[in-house]
Design an enzyme around this catalytic site. Sequence first.
Site, PDB file in Angstrom:
ATOM      1  CG  HIS A 137       8.125  17.740 -16.514  1.00 35.42           C
ATOM      2  ND1 HIS A 137       7.676  16.514 -16.600  1.00 35.42           N
ATOM      3  CD2 HIS A 137       9.460  17.650 -17.292  1.00 35.42           C
ATOM      4  CE1 HIS A 137       8.494  15.653 -17.450  1.00 35.42           C
ATOM      5  NE2 HIS A 137       9.550  16.433 -17.884  1.00 35.42           N
ATOM      6  CG  HIS A 166      -2.015   1.061   1.232  1.00 33.22           C
ATOM      7  ND1 HIS A 166      -2.215   1.671   2.518  1.00 33.22           N
ATOM      8  CD2 HIS A 166      -2.550   1.674   0.201  1.00 33.22           C
ATOM      9  CE1 HIS A 166      -3.112   2.690   2.220  1.00 33.22           C
ATOM     10  NE2 HIS A 166      -3.442   2.698   0.894  1.00 33.22           N
ATOM     11  CB  ALA A 180       3.425  10.237 -22.487  1.00 36.10           C
ATOM     12  CG  ASN A 181       6.703  11.152 -18.416  1.00 36.14           C
ATOM     13  OD1 ASN A 181       7.210  10.154 -19.131  1.00 36.14           O
ATOM     14  ND2 ASN A 181       6.823  12.371 -18.849  1.00 36.14           N
ATOM     15  CG  ASP A 227       7.946  10.559 -22.067  1.00 34.58           C
ATOM     16  OD1 ASP A 227       9.241  10.590 -21.658  1.00 34.58           O
ATOM     17  OD2 ASP A 227       7.335  11.692 -22.231  1.00 34.58           O
TER      18      ASP A 227
END
Length: 129
Positions: free
Chosen positions: A96, A20, A119-120, A28
Amino acid sequence: MYKTGILNSEISKVLSDLGHTDKIVIADCGLPIPKGVKKIDLALTFGVPSFETVYKTILEHMAVQKIVIANEMKEANNSLYQLIKGTNIDTESVSHEEFKHLTSSTVAVIRTGEATPFANVILESDVLF
């Protein structure tokens, strides 16, 4: 031989070992991977395998309580942002730069061939009960 599920043995092992709040990254092909974090490299060529294919497959096999994305995804990769928002999983967005910092405390990074911006995702493991 494994009959169903994820055939990649490294991914299968990582998912089986998650507790957990443990976190993994689906990335990407350009995201820097911190030293000391396990890299599972699936990238073959630009776009193969796609982020979407890997993301949907992982979600089928992982209990996820939170997704972390970069703020920049919303504008620079809106179609991917819409896909992620459609999962109805709590989503947090950070810069980012902060996203890259957070990857250093993850169990593993699964590197796709995706070649579109931001794309992460970081997926935080939930419990099944």
